[in-house]
Design a protein around this motif. Structure first.
Motif, PDB file in Angstrom:
ATOM      1  N   ALA A 218       0.834  -1.203   0.000  1.00  0.00           N
ATOM      2  CA  ALA A 218       0.000   0.000   0.000  1.00  0.00           C
ATOM      3  C   ALA A 218       0.874   1.261   0.000  1.00  0.00           C
ATOM      4  O   ALA A 218       0.598   2.210  -0.735  1.00  0.00           O
ATOM      5  CB  ALA A 218      -0.934   0.009   1.208  1.00  0.00           C
ATOM      6  N   SER A 219       1.921   1.248   0.798  1.00  0.00           N
ATOM      7  CA  SER A 219       2.828   2.398   0.854  1.00  0.00           C
ATOM      8  C   SER A 219       3.506   2.640  -0.495  1.00  0.00           C
ATOM      9  O   SER A 219       3.628   3.775  -0.944  1.00  0.00           O
ATOM     10  CB  SER A 219       3.878   2.168   1.943  1.00  0.00           C
TER      11      SER A 219
ATOM     12  N   CYS B  40       0.485   3.728  -3.190  1.00  0.00           N
ATOM     13  CA  CYS B  40      -0.546   4.718  -2.874  1.00  0.00           C
ATOM     14  C   CYS B  40      -0.636   5.827  -3.919  1.00  0.00           C
ATOM     15  O   CYS B  40      -1.734   6.265  -4.280  1.00  0.00           O
ATOM     16  CB  CYS B  40      -0.344   5.296  -1.485  1.00  0.00           C
TER      17      CYS B  40
ATOM     18  N   ILE C 252      -4.064   6.262  -6.225  1.00  0.00           N
ATOM     19  CA  ILE C 252      -4.906   7.436  -6.035  1.00  0.00           C
ATOM     20  C   ILE C 252      -4.850   8.383  -7.225  1.00  0.00           C
ATOM     21  O   ILE C 252      -5.879   8.892  -7.680  1.00  0.00           O
ATOM     22  CB  ILE C 252      -4.489   8.176  -4.743  1.00  0.00           C
TER      23      ILE C 252
ATOM     24  N   GLY D 166       4.211   8.211  -4.776  1.00  0.00           N
ATOM     25  CA  GLY D 166       3.959   7.561  -3.489  1.00  0.00           C
ATOM     26  C   GLY D 166       4.663   8.259  -2.342  1.00  0.00           C
ATOM     27  O   GLY D 166       4.103   8.425  -1.252  1.00  0.00           O
TER      28      GLY D 166
ATOM     29  N   ASN E  12       2.808   9.719   0.950  1.00  0.00           N
ATOM     30  CA  ASN E  12       3.234   9.244   2.269  1.00  0.00           C
ATOM     31  C   ASN E  12       3.813  10.368   3.123  1.00  0.00           C
ATOM     32  O   ASN E  12       3.662  10.368   4.348  1.00  0.00           O
ATOM     33  CB  ASN E  12       4.252   8.112   2.129  1.00  0.00           C
TER      34      ASN E  12
END
Length: 155
Positions: free
Chosen positions: A41-42, A45, A49, A63, A67
């Motif tokens: 996910a990290s 992301c 998105i 990402g 983050n």
């Protein structure tokens, strides 16, 4: 007194849970923050998105930006920052978090094995405490919040 503690760094072992459990068992009133610890996910992301990127560099760049919103905001909101450098991977992001926390004037605790002492000498110099085990972090937090020393066996 209720403090917030940011737990940064290595995501592949149970060190966070050991600190959180130890602090709860000690009755410490703490709120814990940290990065997203789901590695996939990290990493994904930004593209999940904002849409796909053709090159890995730009995927990572997106990402990292998403983050960073979480990391910077939560580091700034924390009273104490704990940064764990694990044995298996190089945690460049953890080194960045430690430097950012130091620049913000946040009390910094590093957590790593003795074998990393030389490589982390500058980071450790900025830290107020260098711990080897998560339980030592719990003992430090208990002491600074309650003034209570850990029980030690009699020699």
């Amino acid at each position: 007194m209720s403090w917030t503690v940011y737990l940064s760094g290595e995501i592949h072992t149970d060190w966070r849970e050991r600190i959180e459990r130890g602090c709860a068992d000690a009755g410490l009133e703490l709120t814990f923050y940290g990065p997203v610890t789901d590695h996939a996910a990290s990493d994904d992301c930004g593209v999940a998105i904002l849409g796909p990127e053709g090159k890995p560099f730009w995927k990572d760049h997106l990402g990292a930006g998403v983050n960073a919103i979480r990391t910077r905001s939560l580091l700034e909101a924390s009273d104490v920052v704990v940064v764990r450098f694990g044995e298996q991977y190089r945690q460049w992001n953890a080194a960045f978090d430690a430097g950012y926390a130091a620049a913000l004037g946040k009390p910094l605790i590093t957590l790593h094995p003795e074998e990393h002492d030389h490589a982390l000498k500058e980071v450790d110099r900025a830290a107020l405490v260098v711990a080897r085990e998560p339980e030592q972090v719990v003992d430090v937090l208990r002491y600074v919040l309650d003034g209570t020393l850990p029980a030690r066996p009699q020699a």
